[in-house]
Design a protein around this motif. Structure first.
Motif, PDB file in Angstrom:
ATOM      1  N   GLU A 193     144.546  28.615  48.402  1.00  0.00           N
ATOM      2  CA  GLU A 193     145.737  29.144  47.740  1.00  0.00           C
ATOM      3  C   GLU A 193     145.843  30.653  47.951  1.00  0.00           C
ATOM      4  N   SER A 194     144.724  31.337  47.885  1.00  0.00           N
ATOM      5  CA  SER A 194     144.758  32.793  48.043  1.00  0.00           C
ATOM      6  C   SER A 194     145.139  33.195  49.464  1.00  0.00           C
ATOM      7  N   TYR A 195     144.777  32.378  50.433  1.00  0.00           N
ATOM      8  CA  TYR A 195     145.121  32.670  51.832  1.00  0.00           C
ATOM      9  C   TYR A 195     146.399  31.938  52.280  1.00  0.00           C
ATOM     10  N   ARG A 196     147.012  31.230  51.343  1.00  0.00           N
ATOM     11  CA  ARG A 196     148.232  30.461  51.627  1.00  0.00           C
ATOM     12  C   ARG A 196     148.019  29.470  52.773  1.00  0.00           C
ATOM     13  N   ILE A 197     146.939  28.751  52.665  1.00  0.00           N
ATOM     14  CA  ILE A 197     146.594  27.738  53.671  1.00  0.00           C
ATOM     15  C   ILE A 197     146.839  26.363  53.067  1.00  0.00           C
ATOM     16  N   PRO A 198     147.752  25.574  53.642  1.00  0.00           N
ATOM     17  CA  PRO A 198     147.945  24.207  53.142  1.00  0.00           C
ATOM     18  C   PRO A 198     146.742  23.327  53.485  1.00  0.00           C
ATOM     19  N   ILE A 199     146.576  22.259  52.733  1.00  0.00           N
ATOM     20  CA  ILE A 199     145.430  21.363  52.890  1.00  0.00           C
ATOM     21  C   ILE A 199     145.920  19.944  53.167  1.00  0.00           C
ATOM     22  N   ILE A 200     145.307  19.302  54.157  1.00  0.00           N
ATOM     23  CA  ILE A 200     145.456  17.858  54.331  1.00  0.00           C
ATOM     24  C   ILE A 200     144.198  17.226  53.754  1.00  0.00           C
ATOM     25  N   GLU A 201     144.352  16.464  52.698  1.00  0.00           N
ATOM     26  CA  GLU A 201     143.206  15.775  52.093  1.00  0.00           C
ATOM     27  C   GLU A 201     143.214  14.318  52.540  1.00  0.00           C
ATOM     28  N   ASP A 202     142.267  13.958  53.384  1.00  0.00           N
ATOM     29  CA  ASP A 202     142.134  12.591  53.886  1.00  0.00           C
ATOM     30  C   ASP A 202     141.193  11.851  52.936  1.00  0.00           C
ATOM     31  N   ASP A 203     141.760  10.938  52.142  1.00  0.00           N
ATOM     32  CA  ASP A 203     140.996  10.314  51.061  1.00  0.00           C
ATOM     33  C   ASP A 203     140.877   8.800  51.246  1.00  0.00           C
ATOM     34  N   VAL A 204     140.756   8.365  52.482  1.00  0.00           N
ATOM     35  CA  VAL A 204     140.801   6.925  52.770  1.00  0.00           C
ATOM     36  C   VAL A 204     139.538   6.176  52.340  1.00  0.00           C
ATOM     37  N   TYR A 205     138.448   6.908  52.042  1.00  0.00           N
ATOM     38  CA  TYR A 205     137.202   6.240  51.650  1.00  0.00           C
ATOM     39  C   TYR A 205     136.964   6.257  50.140  1.00  0.00           C
ATOM     40  N   ARG A 206     137.861   6.866  49.383  1.00  0.00           N
ATOM     41  CA  ARG A 206     137.645   7.100  47.951  1.00  0.00           C
ATOM     42  C   ARG A 206     137.226   5.849  47.197  1.00  0.00           C
ATOM     43  N   GLU A 207     137.878   4.739  47.458  1.00  0.00           N
ATOM     44  CA  GLU A 207     137.662   3.546  46.639  1.00  0.00           C
ATOM     45  C   GLU A 207     136.374   2.797  46.989  1.00  0.00           C
ATOM     46  N   LEU A 208     135.640   3.323  47.989  1.00  0.00           N
ATOM     47  CA  LEU A 208     134.432   2.634  48.451  1.00  0.00           C
ATOM     48  C   LEU A 208     133.169   3.239  47.853  1.00  0.00           C
ATOM     49  N   TRP A 209     133.233   3.716  46.602  1.00  0.00           N
ATOM     50  CA  TRP A 209     132.065   4.266  45.931  1.00  0.00           C
ATOM     51  C   TRP A 209     131.125   3.129  45.531  1.00  0.00           C
ATOM     52  N   MET A 210     129.837   3.467  45.416  1.00  0.00           N
ATOM     53  CA  MET A 210     128.839   2.448  45.085  1.00  0.00           C
ATOM     54  C   MET A 210     128.028   2.813  43.853  1.00  0.00           C
TER      55      MET A 210
END
Length: 488
Positions: free
Chosen positions: A285-302
């Motif tokens: 946010e301070s550097y005004r850099i957008p983020i792509i958050e790839d969260d395709v594995y989130r639901e595979l917690w153990m």
């Protein structure tokens, strides 16, 4: 048998295999290689030319497809044509000129081989990043298809952002992860990979800088590089990206974007901590850099629930959030989603309509039923148990066969064990030697900005029995290479 005193230029922008193809055609055209001439074996050619055997195989395959040679490897390849029509006819279109001049870069040679060999009979796929056939919920799928078959009245085009019913369902589903967005801020895509393609086409000019973890899955594909963008790898520790790395690579005069897989990272399995997530958000946010958050594995917690997504704490619309069912249900659905500011989603959806006019209608209809019926949640509960069992079995096999030659992480979710060899060996040679034994591996150098001694082991695809056979054979191959190369 001919003798070859030429070698390809490894500093040339022309790929090695293409240089070999051009050289052999040139020798045929000048009469140095005549019809009936027997070429050296693939092994001998690779030695003469100073290249990997896989490069020789690729060159010979092209020469065969173009009608210059015929036969199989092992020294049985002969020159069969030197006709003018093959060599220089202006009446025959030369597609190679078009291919070589195209915008999109070819995939890495190793990945091309992986993509091809994955479908060979009896090969053990130790690196494949998708749920295996045994994990497919066939009974649930049959129930949904039987229930829904009579409801399908049409399979026409859908609106630009995707099936409204599915977007409404996802809008409610994402609240489980603290993401509160309207259906208008969701775009249905053909998997998270298409989301990256749309972002590269829609939001970033040539010369942009893409920051990512090093190593990273993104390094193994050429989506951004093909459009003239530069990739920069950021160092990680066991909490995720080191924030100072973003500061060092922010780039004041170029558009910069951060791509990250903070939850069960591909390929390392690292989970970014809660505190680190806040640091990354604040730094970007301070550097005004957008983020792509790839969260395709989130639901595979153990073992335990992972921290909430970066998107959950995003108050200013800086994060584009990617989700998919390719890892959690079935990659063949080809359905994922992008969540972001509505005007950005509008832009992405416009470009999507120009490229494919919408993702599969039937897949969207069926996925809507999967989630709304509760079957998807039930499937995930069963899948986590199965993956945990596979992970534990794989760790057991590694302990029995690799403890003196490798180190590895214990992932808390996702698909991957990031294994590091203790001795330096040629990973390209390991890759090729493994193939001879019908074992397919994903060497770590396809995810890195430099060569490394890692392997991505995936416990999601092969059965436990195949995993045991494959890893045992692989350990023997590694030990042989260590002896040959005297690398310890």
């Amino acid at each position: 048998m001919i003798d070859i005193n030429w070698k390809p230029d490894k500093n040339s922008s022309v790929t090695l295999y293409k240089q070999i193809v051009n050289y052999i055609i040139r020798e045929i055209s000048t009469g140095n290689f005549v019809i009936g001439t027997k070429l050296p074996s693939q092994r001998k050619l690779s030695e003469m030319l100073g290249v990997n055997r896989s490069t020789v195989v690729e060159a010979l395959d092209e020469l065969k497809s173009r009608g210059f040679v015929e036969g199989k490897g092992g020294g049985g390849t002969r020159i069969i044509n030197n006709t003018w029509s093959l060599l220089s006819s202006t009446s025959k279109l030369n597609w190679e000129n078009y291919i070589d001049g195209s915008i999109h870069k070819p995939n890495l040679r190793t990945i091309q081989m992986v993509n091809k060999l994955e479908y060979e009979k009896d090969i053990i796929r130790l690196g494949t990043g998708e749920p295996g056939p045994e994990l497919f919920p066939q009974d649930m799928m049959s129930k949904i298809l039987n229930k829904y078959s009579n409801k399908i009245k049409s399979l026409g085009y859908l609106e630009a952002k995707g099936l409204l019913e599915l977007r409404k369902i996802l809008s409610q589903y994402l609240k489980n992860y603290g993401i509160n967005v309207s259906p208008a801020s969701i775009l249905i895509v053909s998997g998270a990979l298409q989301a990256l393609q749309l972002i590269s086409l829609s939001l970033l000019p040539p010369g942009s800088r893409i920051l990512m973890e090093n190593p990273s899955y993104l390094k193994s594909i050429h989506i951004f590089q093909s459009l003239g963008m530069n990739l920069a790898g950021l160092k990680m520790d066991n909490e995720g990206i080191i924030p100072d790395e973003i500061s060092k690579n922010s780039g004041k005069k170029v558009n910069t974007l951060l791509y990250t897989i903070p939850t069960f990272h591909n390929p390392t399995g690292i989970v970014m901590t809660e505190n680190r997530r806040m640091e990354i958000l604040n730094t970007c946010e301070s550097y005004r850099i957008p983020i792509i958050e790839d969260d395709v594995y989130r639901e595979l917690w153990m073992d335990e629930l992972p921290p909430m997504p970066l998107k959950t704490k995003d108050k200013n619309g800086n994060v584009l959030y990617l989700g998919s069912i390719s890892k959690s249900l079935a990659p063949g659905f080809r359905i994922g989603w992008v969540v972001g500011p509505e005007h950005v989603i509008d832009r992405l959806s416009d470009i999507k309509m120009q490229t494919d006019y919408g993702s599969s209608s039937i897949s969207q209809l069926i996925l809507a039923e999967w989630i709304s019926s509760g079957f998807y949640t039930e499937h995930l509960e069963k899948l986590r148990i199965q993956l945990k069992h596979r992970r534990d079995k794989t760790l057991e096999i590694l302990s029995e066969n690799f403890k003196d030659i490798a180190l590895w992480n214990i992932p808390k979710g996702g698909f991957y064990i990031w294994l590091k060899l203790k001795c330096n060996i040629s990973m390209n040679k390991l890759f090729l030697e493994a193939i001879k034994e019908k074992i397919l591996i994903n060497p770590g150098n396809i995810y890195d900005f430099s060569n490394n001694q890692h392997l991505r082991i995936s416990y999601s695809y092969v059965s436990n029995s195949d995993m045991e056979v494959g890893l045992k054979k692989l350990s023997y191959i590694i030990r042989d290479l260590i002896k040959q190369e005297d690398s310890c």
